[in-house]
Enzyme design. Structure first.
Site, short mmCIF file in Angstrom:
data_model
loop_
_atom_site.label_atom_id
_atom_site.label_comp_id
_atom_site.label_asym_id
_atom_site.label_seq_id
_atom_site.Cartn_x
_atom_site.Cartn_y
_atom_site.Cartn_z
N GLU A 194 3.31 -3.65 4.74
CA GLU A 194 2.13 -4.26 5.21
C GLU A 194 2.38 -5.99 5.56
O GLU A 194 2.00 -6.22 6.72
CB GLU A 194 1.15 -4.34 4.23
CG GLU A 194 -0.34 -4.90 4.69
CD GLU A 194 -1.46 -4.80 3.77
OE1 GLU A 194 -1.31 -3.78 2.89
OE2 GLU A 194 -2.57 -5.48 4.04
N ARG A 197 -8.98 -6.94 -5.38
CA ARG A 197 -9.17 -5.51 -5.54
C ARG A 197 -8.95 -5.00 -7.15
O ARG A 197 -9.88 -4.26 -7.78
CB ARG A 197 -8.27 -4.81 -4.72
CG ARG A 197 -8.70 -3.25 -4.77
CD ARG A 197 -7.81 -2.47 -3.66
NE ARG A 197 -8.22 -2.64 -2.11
CZ ARG A 197 -9.26 -2.08 -1.94
NH1 ARG A 197 -9.86 -1.02 -2.48
NH2 ARG A 197 -9.82 -2.34 -0.51
N GLU A 236 -5.35 6.04 -0.39
CA GLU A 236 -5.06 5.55 -1.60
C GLU A 236 -5.70 5.85 -2.91
O GLU A 236 -5.16 6.10 -3.92
CB GLU A 236 -5.19 3.99 -1.44
CG GLU A 236 -4.24 3.11 -0.86
CD GLU A 236 -4.85 1.67 -0.42
OE1 GLU A 236 -6.09 1.45 0.43
OE2 GLU A 236 -4.26 0.74 -1.19
N1 MTE Z 1 1.18 8.70 3.11
C1 MTE Z 1 2.50 8.61 3.61
N2 MTE Z 1 3.03 9.70 4.01
N3 MTE Z 1 3.17 7.72 4.04
C2 MTE Z 1 2.78 6.48 3.59
O1 MTE Z 1 3.28 5.23 3.70
N4 MTE Z 1 0.91 5.10 2.70
C3 MTE Z 1 -0.25 4.96 2.02
C4 MTE Z 1 -1.39 6.06 2.40
N5 MTE Z 1 -0.77 7.26 2.48
C5 MTE Z 1 1.34 6.21 3.20
C6 MTE Z 1 0.57 7.36 2.86
C7 MTE Z 1 -0.97 3.60 2.03
S1 MTE Z 1 -0.80 2.51 0.85
C8 MTE Z 1 -2.42 3.57 2.81
S2 MTE Z 1 -3.07 2.23 2.49
C9 MTE Z 1 -2.78 4.73 3.61
O2 MTE Z 1 -1.95 5.68 3.71
C10 MTE Z 1 -2.66 4.10 4.97
O3 MTE Z 1 -3.04 4.94 6.17
P1 MTE Z 1 -4.75 5.41 6.55
O4 MTE Z 1 -5.50 4.08 6.31
O5 MTE Z 1 -4.46 5.93 7.70
O6 MTE Z 1 -5.02 6.45 5.50
N1 HPA Z 2 -5.87 -3.39 0.85
C1 HPA Z 2 -4.79 -3.42 1.48
N2 HPA Z 2 -4.49 -4.54 2.10
C2 HPA Z 2 -5.24 -5.56 2.25
C3 HPA Z 2 -6.35 -5.60 1.81
C4 HPA Z 2 -6.85 -4.44 0.98
O1 HPA Z 2 -7.86 -4.45 0.48
N3 HPA Z 2 -6.87 -6.68 1.86
C5 HPA Z 2 -5.95 -7.56 2.50
N4 HPA Z 2 -4.88 -6.66 2.71
MO1 MOS Z 3 -2.02 0.36 1.66
S1 MOS Z 3 -1.30 -0.68 -0.14
O1 MOS Z 3 -3.20 -0.60 1.77
O2 MOS Z 3 -0.58 -0.31 2.60
#
Ligand code: MTE
Ligand code: HPA
Ligand code: MOS
Length: 753
Positions: free
Chosen positions: A227, A305, A707
């Site tokens: 990120e 958070r 998450e």
């Molecule tokens: N799933 C897979 N297969 N690979 C990933 O890297 N990242 C996770 C989750 N699921 C991830 C995953 C994290 S930390 C987040 S924030 C969300 O996917 C981000 O994707 P979305 O916002 O599209 O759900």
């Molecule tokens: N989640 C994930 N990434 C972020 C956030 C959050 O709440 N705020 C800023 N970066």
């Molecule tokens: Mo997920 S830790 O918000 O990339």
């Protein structure tokens, strides 16, 4: 599998990650020399031996950075390459380029750095004692805890520790960079944040952002690790390309990645909780010592958070929680699925566990009694709406046949001496939206081509979570078309600009909403044209299965014909749309407001069996009821629940991230750092979706999924702990993630810390 074409490529091993991309023949390979102590001052850097290795070798140091030698966004405390001091073991000190990766690595090893040691802090409490903070502390509060504690019949306090977690994305951090068209920097990065990488490169090269193009294809996993921190490796690769005018690839091997990159923040916390005679929690206080590592990175947003999830899935009327960002000489800890929430869920659940012991009742009773309900105001001032905490909890009580299961466990424990069983519940209430308010925005660009096929670009990065499939489904449903008409393009700063990272579980929500808005714009233009062609009112037009309907009647006009006619009539078949999550208000200094678009609910129950002789355990079963809303794709959501749960169990029970007191990484290979495998996971996992519910903040009333399920892993911790208590009821109360066999052994010896 039609709508999951990317998964098929993955399964067949055909997906091209950054290191699989063909390289131009003049491509240079980059390597970094990592520091070999946790804190030191650079006295001199000597590059002669490295350069003597091969004529292609070039060594780049801080003084070669043409722009600002800085990538820190929340605080300017992260140089691209350090000028005078390094702050953790494994920090890149110089960048080395050569014609092969082997040569670059060998040359990096030959760079000689004279230095003097500086003092090292690794423990967050020690850092706090020495006033070593990244930023000032932050507090969330409501009610009056002092008055409330005075009225409690039961008050208990304790300490909770949770260690960090390594992302172990299958694709390590990496980047390809080249200078094109006489000065434009083009980069392919394994990043969750193409715009962040673009901004960072522009800053360190002293270029306008318009001269930097960043593309993210599919990532082999991010989990938060890419990120903020992909910027680092992308900036280094871009720096190499900019200085040499040759393409450069920088790709970390697993060992380097595990040493040099950030992980989940370890926390050490103190809590105090109080309840009345019936077990209603009246007051809760906590101090969280966040081990932020050597630089700021995302620590303030993560701490926020933590504070916002301090009460878990419960309503507590009097709360005061404070977080400290403790600066230590460890790699800068960063985003990891859950983003500070798992740490605070563990604290509140530990507090409830201890309270239940003091009251002589079951934690499940206290949990259920205190679940958040409709209309409650959260401890940060948000009215809670469409609450499903009890619904989920009761669903799991029913699914697991809890009274019977509990009796079976008691029976097992009464009749077995070398093995014991335990179970635990874990309810979640997880806020969806970035805790950094301004990040809650997204864009989409939709093109309908003249043959009727559709291309969608958004800011969302595909990293295995299937966000591209979800966006394709949103476009298909909006246009009333089969999903195979839609192609979702890789993410690029050229197509959608100023995007936020794909994170905070908002990727599908926000980019899906932007996609829907863009599709609706094109649809309105096409409806008007169709109405004209058919001599009906535009309001009567509907698109279904690729055909135009008017007032419910098939008009024999296909999507393809309509698109082609619209093009002949010079109607724009493209649209860009923007979405900003509405109604968010948040005062970050006071940690107060309505920072989330909505919450995701659910509950898990985990049953564990501990082998008292070997001090090992087996997870027997898990029951989960989860709030997916109206799922866009149940298979994807199921995969995310299972994956998140597995990752949470790994954090709670297995993954043992260790550093020496001198800051040396001790678990920096996959032979010293275990991740969950199939055998580790519960034998039986039963997952139930709660029925759909209205949700205006995500397309078609779906809900974010990425998450929240990670938190369920914490149930595994308490299941094992409860099994230990069946063996030794009055063992020490300890709350320390991960609950590895060494700790089980100590507990059974009576010496657990
Ligand atoms: N799933 C897979 N297969 N690979 C990933 O890297 N990242 C996770 C989750 N699921 C991830 C995953 C994290 S930390 C987040 S924030 C969300 O996917 C981000 O994707 P979305 O916002 O599209 O759900
Ligand atoms: N989640 C994930 N990434 C972020 C956030 C959050 O709440 N705020 C800023 N970066
Ligand atoms: Mo997920 S830790 O918000 O990339």
């Amino acid at each position: 599998m039609k709508n999951r074409e990317a998964s098929v490529l993955n399964i067949k091993g055909l997906t091209k990650f950054v290191d699989d991309l063909p390289e131009p023949s003049d491509c240079l390979q980059a390597a970094v020399k990592l520091s070999e102590s946790a804190h030191g001052r650079i006295l001199s850097i000597s590059t002669e031996k490295a350069r003597a290795l091969d004529s292609s070798v070039m060594v780049i140091t801080a003084k070669d950075v043409p722009g600002e030698n800085q990538i820190g966004t929340n605080k300017s405390d992260e140089p691209v390459l350090p000028e005078s001091e390094w702050e953790y073991w494994g920090q890149p000190l110089v960048l080395v380029l050569a014609r092969t990766r082997n040569l670059a690595r060998k040359a990096a090893a030959l760079v000689e750095i004279k230095s003097e040691p500086l003092p090292v802090i690794t423990d967050p409490r020690e850092a706090a004692k020495q006033n070593s903070f990244i930023l000032p502390s932050s507090t969330a509060y409501c009610g009056d805890t002092v008055a409330a504690f005075a009225q409690c019949d039961y008050v208990v306090s304790g300490r909770v520790d949770s260690d960090g977690q390594e992302h172990v994305y299958l694709e390590t951090q990496g980047c390809f960079a080249e200078v094109r068209d006489g000065g434009k920097v083009f980069v392919i990065s394994s990043t969750q944040s193409p715009t962040g990488v673009q901004r960072s490169i522009a800053r360190c090269l002293g270029l306008p952002m318009s001269m930097v193009e960043v593309e993210a294809r599919r990532l082999g996993g991010g989990f938060g690790g890419k990120e903020e921190q992909a910027s680092y490796w992308a900036s280094l690769a871009a720096l190499g390309a900019f200085l040499t005018h040759k393409p450069v690839k920088l790709y970390l091997n697993r060992h380097e990645d595990m040493r040099a990159t950030g992980k989940r923040h370890p926390y050490s916390s103190d809590f105090r909780i109080g309840a009345d005679k019936e077990g209603h929690i009246l007051a809760f206080e906590a101090d969280y010592y966040q081990n932020s590592g050597s630089s700021c990175d995302l620590s303030p947003a993560i701490l926020s958070r933590t504070l916002l999830h301090a009460t878990g899935a419960y309503h507590i009327p009097n709360v005061r929680v404070t977080g400290y960002m403790c600066k230590t000489n460890l790699p800068s800890f960063t985003a990891f699925r859950g983003f500070g929430a798992p740490q605070s869920f563990f604290v509140i659940e530990s507090a409830i566990d201890l309270l239940a012991r003091k009251m002589g009742c079951s934690a499940v009773d206290i949990q259920r009694k205190n679940l958040v309900s409709e209309g409650d105001i959260s401890h940060y001032g948000m009215p809670m709406k469409r609450v499903r905490a009890k619904e989920a909890f009761d669903e799991v009580i029913a699914e697991s046949s809890w009274p019977q299961l509990k009796a079976e466990i008691e029976e097992f424990n009464a009749t077995h001496t070398t093995e014991k069983k335990g179970a635990a519940f874990l309810p979640i209430c997880f806020g969806i939206s970035f805790t950094n308010l301004f990040l809650n925005q997204a864009g989409a660009l939709v093109h309908v081509y003249t043959d009727g096929s559709i291309l969608v670009s958004t800011g969302a990065v595909e990293m295995g979570q299937q966000v591209s499939s979800k966006i394709a489904l949103v476009a298909a449903r909006t246009f009333g078309l089969p999903v195979d008409k839609i192609h979702v393009e890789r993410t690029s700063t050229l197509t959608v600009a100023n995007t936020v990272p794909t994170a905070a579980s908002t990727g599908a929500d926000m980019n899906g909403m932007a996609t829907q808005i863009a599709c609706n714009e094109i649809k309105a233009r096409l409806s008007k044209k169709a109405a004209e062609m058919l001599g009906v009112s535009p309001d009567s037009i509907e698109f279904r299965d690729g055909v135009v309907f008017s007032s419910g009647k098939d008009m024999g006009l296909t999507w393809n014909k309509l698109v082609s006619a619209a093009n002949m009539a010079r109607i724009d078949l493209s649209a860009h749309a923007y979405y900003a999550t509405p109604n968010l208000v948040f005062d970050a200094t006071r940690q107060w407001g309505s920072p989330f678009a909505y919450h995701v609910y659910g509950t898990a129950c985990v049953v564990a069996r501990v082998d008292l002789v070997r001090c090992t355990y087996k997870l027997e079963s898990a029951f989960i009821a989860h709030d997916v809303g109206n799922s866009l794709d149940e298979t994807i959501d199921l995969g995310q629940i299972e994956g998140g749960f597995a990752q949470g169990l790994g954090w709670a029970l297995l993954e043992d991230l260790r550093f020496g007191e001198d800051g040396r990484p001790l678990s920096d290979t996959l032979s010293t750092y275990k991740v969950p495998d199939e055998a580790f996971l519960p034998e039986n996992v039963k997952i139930k979706f709660l029925p759909g519910i209205e949700n205006w903040a995500a397309p078609f009333n779906s809900k974010a999924i990425g998450e929240p399920p990670l938190q369920y892993g914490i149930a595994g911790y308490f299941a094992v702990l409860n099994a230990l208590r069946a063996a030794k009821p009055n063992g020490p109360d300890f709350y320390s993630i991960p609950l590895i066999p060494e700790k089980i052994e100590k507990y059974l010896d009576g010496a657990a810390k």
